[in-house]
Write a protein that holds these residues in place. Structure first.
Motif, PDB file in Angstrom:
ATOM      1  N   ILE B 331     -35.365 -29.009  34.838  1.00 23.03           N
ATOM      2  CA  ILE B 331     -34.818 -27.855  34.125  1.00 23.03           C
ATOM      3  C   ILE B 331     -35.747 -27.442  32.975  1.00 23.03           C
ATOM      4  CG2 ILE B 331     -33.399 -29.093  32.431  1.00 23.03           C
ATOM      5  CD1 ILE B 331     -31.223 -26.978  32.895  1.00 23.03           C
ATOM      6  N   HIS B 333     -38.833 -26.868  33.334  1.00 19.53           N
ATOM      7  CA  HIS B 333     -39.831 -25.934  33.866  1.00 19.53           C
ATOM      8  C   HIS B 333     -39.305 -24.500  33.746  1.00 19.53           C
ATOM      9  CE1 HIS B 333     -42.548 -28.929  35.587  1.00 19.53           C
ATOM     10  NE2 HIS B 333     -41.476 -29.607  35.930  1.00 19.53           N
ATOM     11  N   ALA B 334     -40.167 -23.623  33.266  1.00 23.03           N
ATOM     12  CA  ALA B 334     -39.736 -22.234  33.026  1.00 23.03           C
ATOM     13  C   ALA B 334     -39.202 -21.583  34.299  1.00 23.03           C
ATOM     14  CB  ALA B 334     -40.894 -21.420  32.449  1.00 23.03           C
ATOM     15  N   ASP B 335     -39.839 -21.867  35.448  1.00 20.44           N
ATOM     16  CA  ASP B 335     -39.405 -21.203  36.671  1.00 20.44           C
ATOM     17  C   ASP B 335     -38.042 -21.711  37.126  1.00 20.44           C
ATOM     18  OD1 ASP B 335     -39.883 -19.407  38.919  1.00 20.44           O
ATOM     19  OD2 ASP B 335     -39.991 -21.254  40.106  1.00 20.44           O
ATOM     20  N   ARG B 337     -35.778 -22.867  35.059  1.00 20.21           N
ATOM     21  CA  ARG B 337     -34.850 -22.285  34.079  1.00 20.21           C
ATOM     22  C   ARG B 337     -34.540 -20.832  34.446  1.00 20.21           C
ATOM     23  NH1 ARG B 337     -33.558 -24.297  28.686  1.00 20.21           N
ATOM     24  NH2 ARG B 337     -34.843 -26.012  29.392  1.00 20.21           N
ATOM     25  N   ARG B 338     -35.573 -20.118  34.876  1.00 19.27           N
ATOM     26  CA  ARG B 338     -35.370 -18.731  35.309  1.00 19.27           C
ATOM     27  C   ARG B 338     -34.382 -18.657  36.477  1.00 19.27           C
ATOM     28  NH1 ARG B 338     -36.752 -16.023  39.597  1.00 19.27           N
ATOM     29  NH2 ARG B 338     -38.055 -17.744  40.330  1.00 19.27           N
ATOM     30  N   LEU B 340     -32.046 -20.849  37.346  1.00 18.05           N
ATOM     31  CA  LEU B 340     -30.689 -21.229  36.928  1.00 18.05           C
ATOM     32  C   LEU B 340     -30.056 -20.136  36.069  1.00 18.05           C
ATOM     33  CD1 LEU B 340     -31.458 -24.965  36.164  1.00 18.05           C
ATOM     34  CD2 LEU B 340     -29.954 -24.132  37.983  1.00 18.05           C
ATOM     35  N   ALA B 341     -30.866 -19.524  35.207  1.00 16.79           N
ATOM     36  CA  ALA B 341     -30.325 -18.453  34.364  1.00 16.79           C
ATOM     37  C   ALA B 341     -29.924 -17.261  35.225  1.00 16.79           C
ATOM     38  CB  ALA B 341     -31.362 -18.037  33.317  1.00 16.79           C
ATOM     39  N   PHE B 533     -31.037 -12.287  28.624  1.00 13.45           N
ATOM     40  CA  PHE B 533     -31.748 -12.532  29.892  1.00 13.45           C
ATOM     41  C   PHE B 533     -31.344 -11.492  30.926  1.00 13.45           C
ATOM     42  CE2 PHE B 533     -31.928 -14.372  34.134  1.00 13.45           C
ATOM     43  CZ  PHE B 533     -33.201 -14.907  34.182  1.00 13.45           C
ATOM     44  N   ARG B 537     -34.040  -8.645  31.808  1.00 13.45           N
ATOM     45  CA  ARG B 537     -34.834  -9.057  32.971  1.00 13.45           C
ATOM     46  C   ARG B 537     -34.234  -8.653  34.309  1.00 13.45           C
ATOM     47  NH1 ARG B 537     -38.097 -14.120  30.916  1.00 13.45           N
ATOM     48  NH2 ARG B 537     -37.454 -14.032  28.752  1.00 13.45           N
TER      49      ARG B 537
END
Lengths: 566, 566
Positions: B331, B333-335, B337-338, B340-341, B533, B537
C-alpha cells in the motif's frame, strides 16, 4: 462464424503504419520480401484458423491437470502443438545458426497475434520457448547453445521462465532459491518457484527451465541473482535424453481462466543446473527474456481482443431483436455499433503500437542504431500494458454485446474475458510497466519520447491537407502529451511520477493509436470511418488522463488506510 | 480481515449526501428516527458480517445444482436464507398491511448493499422477492395480496420474475408464452422462460413465479402482454399448500460467476396462473417490479465493489514487498494507493447516487410530489448502470492489487470480478439503461435533469467559501453536463441520442459522484483527501465522455460490418 486470422489488418499495419518496409530494406532482413511476408501470413493464418481455433473451447472446458506428478494437457493440444512446431513457428525469428528462420521479430509477433486470437492458452507455450531462445542466444555459452537451441527451435523441447517465488513477485530481488556449485561446473538448484506457465506438458520430449537463483556468494537483492538452465530430463552431449532431473511439479493453480495452460508450482530439489551468462548476471539475462515476453504478452491481449471482436460481430450480425431498421439484427442499434466500433478501433490501435514496437526491435537488431533501441525500449511497456488493457476492455464489451448469453459459459464470450485477465498481471503487472515507462524510459531526459512525439506531429502536419480536422486533433493530443512529458521529466520524486504512471501510459497509447488510425485513413479510404470514430470519440480521454498525471503524488499518499476503510 | 458492512459510509451518505433526514421528517416514514436507523444498520451488519459473508466462497465453489428436477443450493445457504427471512429483511419496506415493516426503501437498499458485499449470490434471492412484493402491492387483487404477500414478506415463500424467452431479451414484446383462460378465473400458462434467477431452491416452502404471457386476444408487441402469478405449489385459500403446479426447471445455466444463484430455464406446461393487474397490462406491472430491481441491481454492483475493496485493502496492508518506506507493504506504493483510492472513491460515488435515488423514491411515496417521482425515475438508470460498472471496475482493480494471486481462484478476488459481471447485463443491460436515460428520462424536455444540475451548482456555490477549488471544478462539470443535456434534448433522431447514451450516463454519474464527495468533504474533514482525489483525478473524464456524446450518430452508423472485420 469461425475465427479468421486478421491478415488484412496486419498487412495494412505493416505497410502503412509500422513502417515494415524499412526492416525489409536492411541487409539483415533482406529475405523478408513482400512475397515472403505474404506467404508466411497466409500459411500461419491457415494453421491458426483450421487447427488452433478449434482447440480454444477444449482448453477451457478440459483444463490441464496433474496426474501422479505428470501434467495431462487439454484434448487436442498435442496435435495443435505439433502443428506449431512442425510449421517452424516457434523459431521463426531465431538465428539460422541453430535452425531458426532468422526472420524479423515483427513477423513472429504477427503470427503470435494470430495464434493468440485462435487459442491463447496453447499459444502461451511457444511464447515461453521464444523468450528462452532469445535469452540463450544472447547469454548462454556455445555448449549450451549447441545443445539446447536446435531442440527448442524445432519445438521438440519446450522452455519455461522461473522467476517468481511466494515472497518474491514484482520484487524479484527477494528470491531465495539457491544454487550450490557441484564442483564439476554444474550447480545444484534448490527452491520453490510459483506461477510457472507451462511448467510441464505431455507433448514435448523435454521441458527446459530457466531458473533464477542465488549463488552462495550472491549479495541480497537483484545484484546477487544468477540464471541457470535446469532441464526436466538431463540431456546427453549428443542431445539424446538421460536421467530425470531432481525437480517436479508440486501442483497446478486453479485459475480464473487460461485453463488450457498449466500454471505450475515447481520444486527444485538439488536439481542439476548450468549457469547461463555471468555469475550474478541473472537479471540482465532475465530482462532479455522478459523484454521479448512483455511484447509477446501485449500481443496476447491484442489477439484475444481480435477473437472477442470477431465473436461479438458474429453474434451481432445474426441476433435478431428489436424494431431497428436495416437487417433487423442488433448491429443496427447505435449502442451496439458503438461497442463494436470501440472494440475494432482499440484493437487496431493496440496492434499498431505493438507491431511498431516489433519493427523498432528489428531495426535495432539490423542497424545497431541506439535510437531504434531506445524506441523499442519505450514502446515495450506501452505495448504490453495497452495491449492487455485492450484485451480486457474489448473482451468485456464482447460479453456485453452478447447480453445474457455473454454470461453463459457455453457461448464462449466469457472465456476471452477470463483468459485475458492474467495478461495484465504476468510478465510484470501493468502498473510495473507504467512505472518502467515514467522511470527508466524517461531517464534519458525524455529524448526518445520527444523524438517519437515530434514524428507524430510531423505526420499530422503532413496529413493536414487531406484530413484537416483529424490531423489537428492528433497534433493537439501529441502536444498535450509532450507538455506532460516535460512535466514528468522534471518531477522531483519517483512518487510524483508513479502516482500518474498508469494514466500516463494510457494517454501515450491513445495518442499513438490516433497516429496509427490517421495513417490508416490516409492509406485506405475505407479506414476513414473507423479513424474518425477513434480520433473524435476515444482519443479525447487522453486529456482527462493527463490531468490525472499532473496531479502527481500530492494528496495521494495522504489518503490513509483509514480513509480507505468503509 | 473479514468483511465488515460499510455502516460508517452509509451513515455519512444518509446524513450528509442523500438527505435522508427529509424522509424521516415525513409522516409516512416518521418511525425512521435516527435511533431506529442505527438499530437497523447495526443489526443488519451483524447478520451480514457474521452469517452471510462466510457463505460467499461456498456459493462459488459449490454451485447450486439440479438433481432429478430439484435444485440443491450451496452449503449453508439454507441457514443464511433463514437468517435473512427471520430478521425480517425481505419485507423491510413492504406495507405493514401484510406483515411488512413499512420502512423507507432507502433503508432496505442500505441493507441490500451490505448483504451484496457479504454474499451476492444469496442476496439475489430476497431481491427478487422484494420486486415481486412491490409488484403485487401495486397491481394484484386483494385476494392475491392476502394469500401471497404475508408469505413472501415473511420469507416463507420466495418470488421470481419470468420475462425473458430465447427470442425475447431486451425486446420483451417478442415473447411467445401463452395464457389460456381456464373458465374458472384462472389461466393455463404455457411457454419456456430463460435466465430465471433463483428459479427454484430447497429452502423455501414455495416459489412464486410472476410470468409474462400473452392472452389469446393479446396483440403482438408489448401491448398484448399480461402478468400472471404462477406458484410452484398451488396454495389453498388458507395459505396451506396443495398440488404441485405444471411447471418445472429444465436446466440450470453454467455461468461465468454467481454460481450460488441457480439461473433456471423454466418450462410452463399449462401451469395454473392468476392474472395480476389488468388484461394486457403486464408491462406496467413489470415496470414496477423492474424499477425496484434496477436500483437493487445497481446496489449489487456497489456491494460487490465494497467487498472487493475491503478484500484488496486487507491484502495491500499485509503483503510485504519492495523497498517502499513506511510499513513496507504494497500500500506504500503510489500506484497501489492510486488503485485503492480509485476503488474507494468510485464505490462512495456510486453508493451516494443509489441511496439518493432511494431517498427520491421514498419522498415520492411519502409526498406524492411529481418532482420527486421524476428525480427517482432519472436516477434509477444511472444508479443501475454506474453501480454495476463500478462493481466491474473496482473488482478488476481488486484483482490487479493482488497481482498473480488475484488470478488464483482460492484468493477470492476473482470471484467478485466474475460474480458482478452479470449485473451490467440483467434487469436491462447498461446500454438499455443509458437509452432510457437519454430517451424516456429526457422526454420531459430535460426539466428533471436541469433541476438536479441546478442543485449541484447551488451546492458548489455554497461550498465555495470552504472548498474554493473543488467547488469550482464541480460547478464547471455540472455546467458542461447541462450544455450537453441541452444538446441532447434538441437532437433530431433517437440514433443521435443513443450513439452517446452510455458515455452520457457515465458523465452524469461522475458529476453526481463529485457532488457527493464535495458534500462529504464539507461534512467531515477526514473525507477531504478522498474528495480531492475524486474531483481532481477522476471527475475530468466527464469532458472526454461529453465530447463523445456530442458526436451523435454521424459517422457511427456509416461504420459498416465490413469495416468492423479484421
Amino acid at each position: 462464424m469461425p475465427y479468421q486470422s486478421p491478415v488484412t489488418d496486419i498487412r495494412l499495419i505493416l505497410s502503412h503504419v509500422a513502417g515494415f518496409d524499412k526492416v525489409a530494406e536492411t541487409e539483415r532482413f533482406s529475405e523478408a520480401t513482400p512475397d515472403m511476408v505474404d506467404a508466411i501470413l497466409t500459411e500461419a493464418a491457415r494453421m491458426c484458423d483450421d487447427i488452433l481455433a478449434p482447440l480454444q473451447r477444449a482448453g477451457d472446458t478440459h483444463p490441464a491437470r496433474l496426474e501422479n506428478g505428470v501434467v495431462r494437457t487439454s484434448p487436442g493440444f498435442d496435435a495443435g502443438y505439433a502443428a506449431i512446431a512442425e510449421g517452424g513457428w516457434v523459431g521463426m525469428s531465431a538465428s539460422p545458426d541453430h535452425g531458426g528462420m532468422g526472420l524479423p521479430i515483427t513477423l513472429a509477433m504477427a503470427v503470435n497475434d494470430m495464434m493468440s486470437g485462435a487459442c491463447l492458452s496453447l499459444q502461451l507455450n511457444p511464447l515461453m520457448s521464444q523468450g528462452q531462445i532469445e535469452a540463450l542466444e544472447h547469454h548462454a555459452s556455445d555448449e549450451i547453445k549447441a545443445l539446447y537451441l536446435p531442440k527448442l527451435i524445432s519445438g521438440e523441447w519446450c522452455g519455461t521462465m522461473n522467476l517468481t517465488e511466494p515472497q518474491a513477485g514484482s520484487d524479484v530481488g527477494a528470491l531465495q532459491s539457491k544454487a550450490e556449485p557441484n564442483g564439476d561446473g554444474t550447480y545444484a538448484i534448490t527452491g520453490q518457484k510459483i506461477y510457472i506457465s507451462w511448467g510441464d506438458n505431455d507433448f514435448s520430449e523435454n521441458v527446459c527451465h530457466l531458473v533464477l537463483a542465488r549463488l552462495p556468494d550472491g549479495v541480497p537483492g537483484t545484484k546477487g541473482i544468477s540464471l541457470f538452465m535446469v532441464p526436466k530430463i538431463i540431456p546427453n552431449e549428443d542431445g539424446t535424453l538421460g536421467d530425470h532431473n531432481s525437480l517436479r511439479v508440486l501442483s497446478l493453480e486453479h485459475k480464473m481462466g487460461l485453463h488450457g495452460s498449466p500454471t505450475a508450482v515447481m520444486s527444485y530439489e538439488g536439481a542439476k543446473g548450468w549457469l547461463v551468462g555471468h555469475e550474478h548476471g541473472g537479471m540482465a539475462a532475465m530482462f532479455t527474456m522478459m523484454n521479448n515476453a512483455r511484447l509477446g504478452v501485449g500481443i496476447q491481449g491484442i489477439g484475444t481482443a481480435e477473437g472477442a471482436t470477431q465473436h461479438a460481430m458474429a453474434y451481432a450480425t445474426e441476433r435478431k431483436q428489436g424494431r431497428a431498421g436495416g437487417t433487423g439484427t442488433i448491429i443496427e442499434h447505435a449502442d451496439v455499433r458503438r461497442m463494436l466500433a470501440t472494440m475494432r478501433a482499440q484493437t487496431f490501435a493496440a496492434r499498431s503500437i505493438a507491431l511498431s514496437c516489433a519493427v523498432a526491435i528489428d531495426m535495432a537488431t539490423a542497424t545497431g542504431d541506439p535510437a531504434w533501441k531506445a524506441r523499442a525500449a519505450l514502446l515495450t511497456p506501452i505495448s504490453k500494458a495497452f495491449g492487455t488493457d485492450t484485451g480486457m476492455e474489448v473482451s468485456s464489451l464482447g460479453v456485453q454485446v452478447h447480453g445474457g448469453m455473454g454470461y453463459i459459459e457455453e457461448t464462449g464470450a466469457a472465456q476471452y474475458y477470463r483468459d485475458v485477465r492474467v495478461t495484465a498481471i504476468y510478465e510484470g503487472t501493468n502498473g510495473i510497466q507504467a512505472m518502467d515507462l515514467v522511470g527508466r524510459k524517461l531517464s534519458d531526459g525524455g529524448e526518445a519520447t520527444y523524438q517519437l512525439l515530434e514524428e507524430i506531429c510531423d505526420d499530422a502536419e503532413a496529413a493536414k491537407a487531406r484530413e484537416p480536422e483529424l490531423a489537428r486533433l492528433v497534433w493537439d493530443a501529441a502536444e498535450s502529451l509532450l507538455e506532460t512529458t516535460e512535466w514528468l521529466v522534471t518531477c522531483d520524486t519517483p512518487d510524483d511520477r508513479n502516482a500518474g504512471a498508469v494514466p500516463y501510459l494510457r494517454a501515450f497509447a491513445l495518442v499513438l493509436g490516433a497516429q496509427a488510425h490517421l495513417a490508416a485513413a490516409l492509406a485506405d479510404p475505407k479506414r476513414r470511418a473507423l479513424a474518425n470514430f477513434y480520433i473524435r470519440r476515444l482519443l479525447p480521454e487522453h486529456r482527462a488522463l493527463l490531468a490525472h498525471v499532473r496531479e502527481g503524488a500530492e494528496g495521494l499518499m495522504e489518503i490513509s488506510p483509514d480513509d480507505l476503510a468503509a
